[in-house]
Design an enzyme around this catalytic site. Sequence first.
Site, PDB file in Angstrom:
ATOM      1  N   GLY A  33       0.849  -1.194   0.000  1.00 11.07           N
ATOM      2  CA  GLY A  33       0.000   0.000   0.000  1.00 11.07           C
ATOM      3  C   GLY A  33       0.883   1.243   0.000  1.00 11.07           C
ATOM      4  O   GLY A  33       2.104   1.157   0.188  1.00 11.07           O
ATOM      5  N   SER A  35       2.636   4.826   1.005  1.00 14.19           N
ATOM      6  CA  SER A  35       3.280   5.311   2.218  1.00 14.19           C
ATOM      7  C   SER A  35       2.204   5.909   3.131  1.00 14.19           C
ATOM      8  O   SER A  35       1.295   6.603   2.659  1.00 14.19           O
ATOM      9  CB  SER A  35       4.303   6.386   1.837  1.00 14.19           C
ATOM     10  OG  SER A  35       4.950   6.848   2.987  1.00 14.19           O
ATOM     11  N   SER A  37      -0.135   4.271   4.568  1.00 16.16           N
ATOM     12  CA  SER A  37      -1.397   3.514   4.566  1.00 16.16           C
ATOM     13  C   SER A  37      -1.527   2.707   5.852  1.00 16.16           C
ATOM     14  O   SER A  37      -2.630   2.251   6.191  1.00 16.16           O
ATOM     15  CB  SER A  37      -1.500   2.611   3.331  1.00 16.16           C
ATOM     16  OG  SER A  37      -0.420   1.709   3.275  1.00 16.16           O
ATOM     17  N   GLY A  38      -0.418   2.492   6.557  1.00 14.58           N
ATOM     18  CA  GLY A  38      -0.495   1.799   7.853  1.00 14.58           C
ATOM     19  C   GLY A  38       0.265   0.479   7.911  1.00 14.58           C
ATOM     20  O   GLY A  38       0.100  -0.293   8.858  1.00 14.58           O
ATOM     21  N   LYS A  39       1.114   0.228   6.935  1.00 13.77           N
ATOM     22  CA  LYS A  39       1.812  -1.072   6.866  1.00 13.77           C
ATOM     23  C   LYS A  39       2.617  -1.356   8.145  1.00 13.77           C
ATOM     24  O   LYS A  39       2.472  -2.416   8.747  1.00 13.77           O
ATOM     25  CB  LYS A  39       2.742  -1.119   5.631  1.00 13.77           C
ATOM     26  CG  LYS A  39       2.004  -0.976   4.308  1.00 13.77           C
ATOM     27  CD  LYS A  39       2.933  -1.013   3.115  1.00 13.77           C
ATOM     28  CE  LYS A  39       3.928   0.129   3.037  1.00 13.77           C
ATOM     29  NZ  LYS A  39       3.331   1.486   2.937  1.00 13.77           N
ATOM     30  N   SER A  40       3.484  -0.425   8.535  1.00 13.11           N
ATOM     31  CA  SER A  40       4.334  -0.670   9.716  1.00 13.11           C
ATOM     32  C   SER A  40       3.477  -0.781  10.972  1.00 13.11           C
ATOM     33  O   SER A  40       3.691  -1.676  11.799  1.00 13.11           O
ATOM     34  CB  SER A  40       5.340   0.460   9.908  1.00 13.11           C
ATOM     35  OG  SER A  40       6.152   0.560   8.771  1.00 13.11           O
ATOM     36  N   SER A 107       5.952  -1.866  -2.179  1.00 10.64           N
ATOM     37  CA  SER A 107       5.930  -2.836  -3.292  1.00 10.64           C
ATOM     38  C   SER A 107       4.879  -2.434  -4.334  1.00 10.64           C
ATOM     39  O   SER A 107       3.863  -3.117  -4.496  1.00 10.64           O
ATOM     40  CB  SER A 107       5.728  -4.263  -2.783  1.00 10.64           C
ATOM     41  OG  SER A 107       4.742  -4.393  -1.797  1.00 10.64           O
TER      42      SER A 107
HETATM   43  P1  ADP Z   1       3.394   2.862   6.253  1.00 12.48           P
HETATM   44  O1  ADP Z   1       4.233   1.804   6.931  1.00 12.48           O
HETATM   45  O2  ADP Z   1       2.342   2.280   5.344  1.00 12.48           O
HETATM   46  O3  ADP Z   1       4.178   3.957   5.615  1.00 12.48           O
HETATM   47  P2  ADP Z   1       2.869   3.791   8.907  1.00 12.48           P
HETATM   48  O4  ADP Z   1       2.311   2.639   9.695  1.00 12.48           O
HETATM   49  O5  ADP Z   1       4.328   4.122   9.086  1.00 12.48           O
HETATM   50  O6  ADP Z   1       2.494   3.562   7.383  1.00 12.48           O
HETATM   51  O7  ADP Z   1       2.058   5.106   9.204  1.00 12.48           O
HETATM   52  C1  ADP Z   1       0.657   5.130   9.241  1.00 12.48           C
HETATM   53  C2  ADP Z   1       0.218   6.265  10.169  1.00 12.48           C
HETATM   54  O8  ADP Z   1      -1.205   6.374  10.143  1.00 12.48           O
HETATM   55  C3  ADP Z   1       0.620   5.989  11.614  1.00 12.48           C
HETATM   56  O9  ADP Z   1       0.991   7.200  12.211  1.00 12.48           O
HETATM   57  C4  ADP Z   1      -0.690   5.448  12.223  1.00 12.48           C
HETATM   58  O10 ADP Z   1      -0.770   5.691  13.612  1.00 12.48           O
HETATM   59  C5  ADP Z   1      -1.736   6.255  11.451  1.00 12.48           C
HETATM   60  N1  ADP Z   1      -3.052   5.615  11.325  1.00 12.48           N
HETATM   61  C6  ADP Z   1      -4.203   6.245  11.543  1.00 12.48           C
HETATM   62  N2  ADP Z   1      -5.243   5.423  11.328  1.00 12.48           N
HETATM   63  C7  ADP Z   1      -4.741   4.227  10.959  1.00 12.48           C
HETATM   64  C8  ADP Z   1      -5.333   2.985  10.616  1.00 12.48           C
HETATM   65  N3  ADP Z   1      -6.655   2.804  10.597  1.00 12.48           N
HETATM   66  N4  ADP Z   1      -4.520   1.960  10.257  1.00 12.48           N
HETATM   67  C9  ADP Z   1      -3.178   2.147  10.265  1.00 12.48           C
HETATM   68  N5  ADP Z   1      -2.558   3.311  10.586  1.00 12.48           N
HETATM   69  C10 ADP Z   1      -3.328   4.358  10.950  1.00 12.48           C
END
Ligand code: ADP
Length: 201
Positions: A33, A35, A37-40, A107
């Site tokens: 997904g 950047s 999107s919540g992956k980490s 990805s």
């Molecule tokens: P990615 O790894 O995809 O770049 P991150 O997990 O680093 O994304 O960042 C996602 C951000 O969005 C975090 O700060 C997280 O707390 C916030 N967030 C808010 N709502 C959600 C949700 N429903 N699912 C995942 N992350 C969320």
Amino acid sequence: MPNNNITWHDTKVDSATRLNLLGHKPVTVWLTGLSASGKSTIAFELEKLLLHAGHNAYVLDGDNIRHGLCQDLGFSEKDRHENIRRIAEVAKLMNNAGLIVISAFISPYIKDRESARSIIGAGNFVETFLDTPIQICENRDPKGLYRKARAGELSNFTGISAPYESPTNPELRLETGQMTADQSVKIILDYLFSQKFILPK
Ligand code: ADP
């Protein structure tokens, strides 16, 4: 270059025995997904829950991998291909070692994810699409990357100056803009149980 003098050695423990001994089948949950999107966030929470339930799990995270294994790679299409190829090979080794792998990489290319699926093995690959509109990701912007990309300080930024090819038939699709991270984690866990990747302990 493949080397014809190298032979693959198989393990002596078949997958059914492994499932009973470990309580889970090695699987790779491949999060993809944009950047932010919540992956980490989802990956590390899922890892924590699995470990507390007695299942050995490990997160391969985009930023962490780029500090070491892939520190020589950038964000061109060619480097992104090589990045994903290396990660898929590592995930495969970790699955062979009995671990549940959760990978958290943008990805963005279908071709790369399909190649990861074939390296890891289709039966062990759970493609999980974090389907989050770019506006929501951009509003979250936890690392300030969208702001930098819009200001022209970051090139090849997925969703802005580089493409993201959405999965057409993922095993799981999570609209993270419409649910909490905990709800997403629960959907993944339920799927792993329902597909018998995990046995209740
Ligand atoms: P990615 O790894 O995809 O770049 P991150 O997990 O680093 O994304 O960042 C996602 C951000 O969005 C975090 O700060 C997280 O707390 C916030 N967030 C808010 N709502 C959600 C949700 N429903 N699912 C995942 N992350 C969320």
